[in-house]
Design a protein around this motif. Structure first.
Motif, PDB file in Angstrom:
ATOM      1  N   GLU A   1      -6.576   1.916   1.254  1.00 27.64           N
ATOM      2  CA  GLU A   1      -7.253   2.965   0.503  1.00 27.64           C
ATOM      3  C   GLU A   1      -8.673   2.599   0.090  1.00 27.64           C
ATOM      4  O   GLU A   1      -9.448   3.485  -0.272  1.00 27.64           O
ATOM      5  CB  GLU A   1      -6.440   3.326  -0.742  1.00 27.64           C
ATOM      6  N   VAL A   2      -9.036   1.324   0.106  1.00 28.64           N
ATOM      7  CA  VAL A   2     -10.393   0.945  -0.308  1.00 28.64           C
ATOM      8  C   VAL A   2     -11.307   0.708   0.890  1.00 28.64           C
ATOM      9  O   VAL A   2     -12.479   0.359   0.712  1.00 28.64           O
ATOM     10  CB  VAL A   2     -10.373  -0.313  -1.202  1.00 28.64           C
ATOM     11  N   LEU A   3     -10.797   0.913   2.105  1.00 26.37           N
ATOM     12  CA  LEU A   3     -11.596   0.701   3.309  1.00 26.37           C
ATOM     13  C   LEU A   3     -12.236   2.004   3.774  1.00 26.37           C
ATOM     14  O   LEU A   3     -11.685   3.095   3.571  1.00 26.37           O
ATOM     15  CB  LEU A   3     -10.728   0.139   4.442  1.00 26.37           C
ATOM     16  N   SER A   4     -13.374   1.889   4.426  1.00 30.61           N
ATOM     17  CA  SER A   4     -13.967   3.040   5.087  1.00 30.61           C
ATOM     18  C   SER A   4     -13.180   3.322   6.362  1.00 30.61           C
ATOM     19  O   SER A   4     -12.426   2.466   6.850  1.00 30.61           O
ATOM     20  CB  SER A   4     -15.432   2.744   5.435  1.00 30.61           C
ATOM     21  N   PRO A   5     -13.327   4.531   6.944  1.00 35.44           N
ATOM     22  CA  PRO A   5     -12.583   4.831   8.182  1.00 35.44           C
ATOM     23  C   PRO A   5     -12.822   3.807   9.293  1.00 35.44           C
ATOM     24  O   PRO A   5     -11.876   3.409   9.978  1.00 35.44           O
ATOM     25  CB  PRO A   5     -13.101   6.219   8.566  1.00 35.44           C
TER      26      PRO A   5
ATOM     27  N   GLU B   1      -5.949  -5.398  -7.733  1.00 30.82           N
ATOM     28  CA  GLU B   1      -4.743  -5.636  -8.535  1.00 30.82           C
ATOM     29  C   GLU B   1      -4.992  -5.384 -10.017  1.00 30.82           C
ATOM     30  O   GLU B   1      -4.134  -4.836 -10.720  1.00 30.82           O
ATOM     31  CB  GLU B   1      -4.253  -7.059  -8.297  1.00 30.82           C
ATOM     32  N   ALA B   2      -6.182  -5.766 -10.498  1.00 27.44           N
ATOM     33  CA  ALA B   2      -6.504  -5.538 -11.914  1.00 27.44           C
ATOM     34  C   ALA B   2      -6.576  -4.048 -12.216  1.00 27.44           C
ATOM     35  O   ALA B   2      -6.090  -3.586 -13.267  1.00 27.44           O
ATOM     36  CB  ALA B   2      -7.834  -6.217 -12.261  1.00 27.44           C
ATOM     37  N   HIS B   3      -7.160  -3.277 -11.307  1.00 27.48           N
ATOM     38  CA  HIS B   3      -7.250  -1.830 -11.528  1.00 27.48           C
ATOM     39  C   HIS B   3      -5.862  -1.200 -11.559  1.00 27.48           C
ATOM     40  O   HIS B   3      -5.572  -0.362 -12.428  1.00 27.48           O
ATOM     41  CB  HIS B   3      -8.092  -1.189 -10.425  1.00 27.48           C
ATOM     42  N   LEU B   4      -4.996  -1.589 -10.635  1.00 27.26           N
ATOM     43  CA  LEU B   4      -3.660  -1.013 -10.603  1.00 27.26           C
ATOM     44  C   LEU B   4      -2.859  -1.408 -11.844  1.00 27.26           C
ATOM     45  O   LEU B   4      -2.054  -0.608 -12.350  1.00 27.26           O
ATOM     46  CB  LEU B   4      -2.930  -1.454  -9.329  1.00 27.26           C
ATOM     47  N   ARG B   5      -3.082  -2.615 -12.350  1.00 27.89           N
ATOM     48  CA  ARG B   5      -2.416  -3.003 -13.597  1.00 27.89           C
ATOM     49  C   ARG B   5      -2.887  -2.135 -14.754  1.00 27.89           C
ATOM     50  O   ARG B   5      -2.092  -1.726 -15.613  1.00 27.89           O
ATOM     51  CB  ARG B   5      -2.677  -4.482 -13.901  1.00 27.89           C
ATOM     52  N   ARG B   6      -4.186  -1.870 -14.810  1.00 32.37           N
ATOM     53  CA  ARG B   6      -4.706  -1.019 -15.895  1.00 32.37           C
ATOM     54  C   ARG B   6      -4.111   0.389 -15.813  1.00 32.37           C
ATOM     55  O   ARG B   6      -3.800   1.000 -16.837  1.00 32.37           O
ATOM     56  CB  ARG B   6      -6.236  -0.954 -15.828  1.00 32.37           C
ATOM     57  N   GLU B   7      -3.966   0.898 -14.585  1.00 33.31           N
ATOM     58  CA  GLU B   7      -3.360   2.214 -14.426  1.00 33.31           C
ATOM     59  C   GLU B   7      -1.910   2.205 -14.916  1.00 33.31           C
ATOM     60  O   GLU B   7      -1.450   3.164 -15.556  1.00 33.31           O
ATOM     61  CB  GLU B   7      -3.417   2.631 -12.949  1.00 33.31           C
ATOM     62  N   SER B   8      -1.193   1.135 -14.625  1.00 31.23           N
ATOM     63  CA  SER B   8       0.191   1.032 -15.074  1.00 31.23           C
ATOM     64  C   SER B   8       0.277   0.970 -16.595  1.00 31.23           C
ATOM     65  O   SER B   8       1.158   1.592 -17.212  1.00 31.23           O
ATOM     66  CB  SER B   8       0.856  -0.202 -14.461  1.00 31.23           C
TER      67      SER B   8
ATOM     68  N   ASP C   1      -3.705  11.058  -8.738  1.00 35.01           N
ATOM     69  CA  ASP C   1      -5.015  10.648  -8.219  1.00 35.01           C
ATOM     70  C   ASP C   1      -5.196   9.127  -8.240  1.00 35.01           C
ATOM     71  O   ASP C   1      -6.317   8.631  -8.280  1.00 35.01           O
ATOM     72  CB  ASP C   1      -6.137  11.302  -9.042  1.00 35.01           C
ATOM     73  N   LEU C   2      -4.088   8.413  -8.225  1.00 38.49           N
ATOM     74  CA  LEU C   2      -4.165   6.954  -8.333  1.00 38.49           C
ATOM     75  C   LEU C   2      -5.025   6.335  -7.249  1.00 38.49           C
ATOM     76  O   LEU C   2      -5.931   5.537  -7.523  1.00 38.49           O
ATOM     77  CB  LEU C   2      -2.744   6.362  -8.279  1.00 38.49           C
ATOM     78  N   TRP C   3      -4.772   6.686  -6.003  1.00 39.33           N
ATOM     79  CA  TRP C   3      -5.467   6.020  -4.896  1.00 39.33           C
ATOM     80  C   TRP C   3      -6.928   6.471  -4.808  1.00 39.33           C
ATOM     81  O   TRP C   3      -7.797   5.684  -4.428  1.00 39.33           O
ATOM     82  CB  TRP C   3      -4.738   6.300  -3.592  1.00 39.33           C
ATOM     83  N   GLU C   4      -7.197   7.716  -5.178  1.00 42.72           N
ATOM     84  CA  GLU C   4      -8.599   8.176  -5.177  1.00 42.72           C
ATOM     85  C   GLU C   4      -9.410   7.425  -6.236  1.00 42.72           C
ATOM     86  O   GLU C   4     -10.560   7.035  -5.992  1.00 42.72           O
ATOM     87  CB  GLU C   4      -8.665   9.681  -5.440  1.00 42.72           C
ATOM     88  N   ARG C   5      -8.807   7.223  -7.428  1.00 43.45           N
ATOM     89  CA  ARG C   5      -9.517   6.484  -8.470  1.00 43.45           C
ATOM     90  C   ARG C   5      -9.716   5.020  -8.065  1.00 43.45           C
ATOM     91  O   ARG C   5     -10.756   4.429  -8.363  1.00 43.45           O
ATOM     92  CB  ARG C   5      -8.753   6.568  -9.794  1.00 43.45           C
ATOM     93  N   LEU C   6      -8.726   4.457  -7.387  1.00 40.75           N
ATOM     94  CA  LEU C   6      -8.876   3.082  -6.909  1.00 40.75           C
ATOM     95  C   LEU C   6     -10.035   2.978  -5.924  1.00 40.75           C
ATOM     96  O   LEU C   6     -10.876   2.072  -6.031  1.00 40.75           O
ATOM     97  CB  LEU C   6      -7.579   2.624  -6.236  1.00 40.75           C
ATOM     98  N   ALA C   7     -10.103   3.902  -4.966  1.00 40.28           N
ATOM     99  CA  ALA C   7     -11.183   3.864  -3.979  1.00 40.28           C
ATOM    100  C   ALA C   7     -12.545   4.023  -4.646  1.00 40.28           C
ATOM    101  O   ALA C   7     -13.512   3.336  -4.289  1.00 40.28           O
ATOM    102  CB  ALA C   7     -10.969   4.959  -2.930  1.00 40.28           C
ATOM    103  N   ALA C   8     -12.635   4.931  -5.627  1.00 36.67           N
ATOM    104  CA  ALA C   8     -13.907   5.125  -6.322  1.00 36.67           C
ATOM    105  C   ALA C   8     -14.286   3.883  -7.116  1.00 36.67           C
ATOM    106  O   ALA C   8     -15.456   3.482  -7.155  1.00 36.67           O
ATOM    107  CB  ALA C   8     -13.814   6.338  -7.241  1.00 36.67           C
ATOM    108  N   ARG C   9     -13.314   3.276  -7.760  1.00 35.98           N
ATOM    109  CA  ARG C   9     -13.582   2.082  -8.562  1.00 35.98           C
ATOM    110  C   ARG C   9     -14.098   0.944  -7.697  1.00 35.98           C
ATOM    111  O   ARG C   9     -15.102   0.307  -8.003  1.00 35.98           O
ATOM    112  CB  ARG C   9     -12.292   1.665  -9.272  1.00 35.98           C
TER     113      ARG C   9
END
Length: 432
Positions: A204-208, A320-327, A346-354
């Motif tokens: 999810e954090v990679l470009s196409p 991993e830190a971002h996903l922990r904060r979301e949890s 919108d979990l994965w969209e927020r991760l990609a933006a972050r």
């Protein structure tokens, strides 16, 4: 290293080491590009055990040697026939499996030939149980992660097929999607069907185009082969690990424990030495396979995408830190399910933006830390900075497979149910 959630306006300060101007952003470590002041303020990586430390040192040494060979030759780490180490590795693997076969034969003789004695068949059954643990076995698909087949995601499999053709192999039969910041290929079942594992944390954090490079790298392992991943050698390493665990000394509580520990002392260290021998014999071939897979990533997705893909490997802790904060945010939400569902949606969209907001200066700092610490994906891979250096030094290659916006959107739609399931599992498991 991220410290707070909000992005403040960048400020500047003077480097206490050389006086150069240093950018200050509260989200990231402040450091000096001129003198490397504060470039690595974190504590060194913890010691993960004697074997892991040994393997990491071996990986670093072989990775350096192969990187120098590749740079001297001015070409990719090309395919080579089996060298002496590989032949010896297969010999050691056959020896290990022959011991397992001998135990199986002995178990059969004890059960059949000693049936009239009463006690010998019992020993035979015990040996059969040991053999059942030691025998190499085919892989299996995970039970608790989404598994996609061609009918579930035709556009994704179409992309995988194109990438496979670009690197000189064929596609896969199944794709497993999990939450890991990782990806890999393997086989499953007695027919050795191919499976690719895609970690959503990485995908999810990679470009196409970086995703194309990722697929090229993983499928490159099928194209080039890896002695360590072969059924024979991988099974032998697994068997030796089981032997070693079975021979672990018992806590001393009686004279019997002391006698047992004394009896297993030499066999345990013999097994440990054999494991190190087989590990060392296969390490160089495994290192070369990684460089070859990186070359496959460049052929499929372009050299530029393959290089930036390696940079993404350095930010796993931020993901991993971002996903922990979301949890944590989900756990602190009100008792109703509305807040949690909003976080999941919108979990994965927020991760990609972050992750997309990380500046180039932070990537450069992490690259320098990577070179200092010898960072690698695990203790069998070459150091990441050497892999990046070899890719950057080779002749630039254009992308043979292009993933445009329309194609990426179609694949995203196919992955949407799996992404939603993973987000729900990640948030609710951590929050509950």
């Amino acid at each position: 290293m991220e410290t707070v959630d909000e992005v403040d306006a960048p400020q500047v300060r003077q480097c206490p080491g050389c006086g150069a101007t240093v950018s200050v952003n509260p989200r990231f470590v402040s450091w000096c590009a001129a003198c490397d002041w504060n470039v690595d303020p974190g504590a060194p990586e913890p010691d993960r055990g004697r074997l892991a430390a040994f393997r990491r040192r071996l990986a670093g040494r072989y990775g350096q040697q192969l990187a120098e060979e590749i740079e001297r030759s001015g070409r990719e780490a090309g395919r080579t026939g089996p060298d002496r180490s590989t032949v010896l590795a297969f010999g050691v693997s056959l020896l290990v499996h022959s011991v397992t076969g001998g135990l199986l034969l002995a178990a059969g003789l004890l059960i059949i030939g000693g049936w009239h004695t009463g006690i010998l068949p019992v020993l035979g059954v015990v040996l059969l149980a040991v053999v059942a643990v030691l025998l190499p076995r085919p892989g299996r698909l995970p039970r608790h992660a989404p598994v996609l087949y061609r009918a579930d995601a035709p556009r994704l499999f179409e992309l995988i097929d194109e990438v496979a053709a670009a690197v000189g192999t064929t596609g896969v039969h199944a794709v497993v999607v999990d939450t890991a910041y990782n990806a890999g290929v393997n086989t499953y079942g007695i027919r050795n069907r191919r499976v690719m594992c895609l970690g959503a944390g990485l995908w999810e954090v990679l470009s196409p185009q970086e995703r194309v490079a990722l697929l090229g790298h993983e499928l490159g392992h099928f194209a080039n082969g890896d002695v360590r991943s072969s059924f024979l050698t991988h099974g032998a390493l697994r068997t030796l690990a089981h032997w070693y665990s079975l021979l672990v000394p018992h806590p001393l509580g009686s004279l019997l424990d002391l006698c047992v520990n004394t009896l297993v002392f030499l066999p345990r260290w013999a097994v440990y030495g054999l494991f190190l021998l087989l590990d060392g014999l296969t390490m160089r071939a495994s290192q070369r396979a990684e460089y070859q897979a990186d070359a496959g990533a460049a052929r499929a997705g372009s050299t530029a995408a393959a290089v930036t893909l390696l940079d993404r490997l350095l930010i796993g802790d931020a993901v991993e830190a971002h996903l922990r904060r979301e949890s944590i945010a989900a756990a602190r939400a009100d008792s109703g399910h509305g807040a949690r569902e909003a976080i999941e949606r919108d979990l994965w969209e927020r991760l990609a933006a972050r992750i997309g907001s990380i500046p180039e200066t932070e990537y450069e700092r992490r690259r320098r830390v990577s070179a200092r610490r010898g960072h690698s994906v695990d203790d069998t891979h070459p150091p990441t900075h050497l892999r990046r250096r070899c890719l950057a030094a080779a002749d630039p290659q254009p992308a043979r497979v292009v993933c445009d916006a329309s194609r990426a959107q179609s694949i995203g739609a196919e992955l949407a149910p799996a992404r939603a399931r993973l987000a729900r599992t990640l948030i609710r498991y951590s929050a509950d």
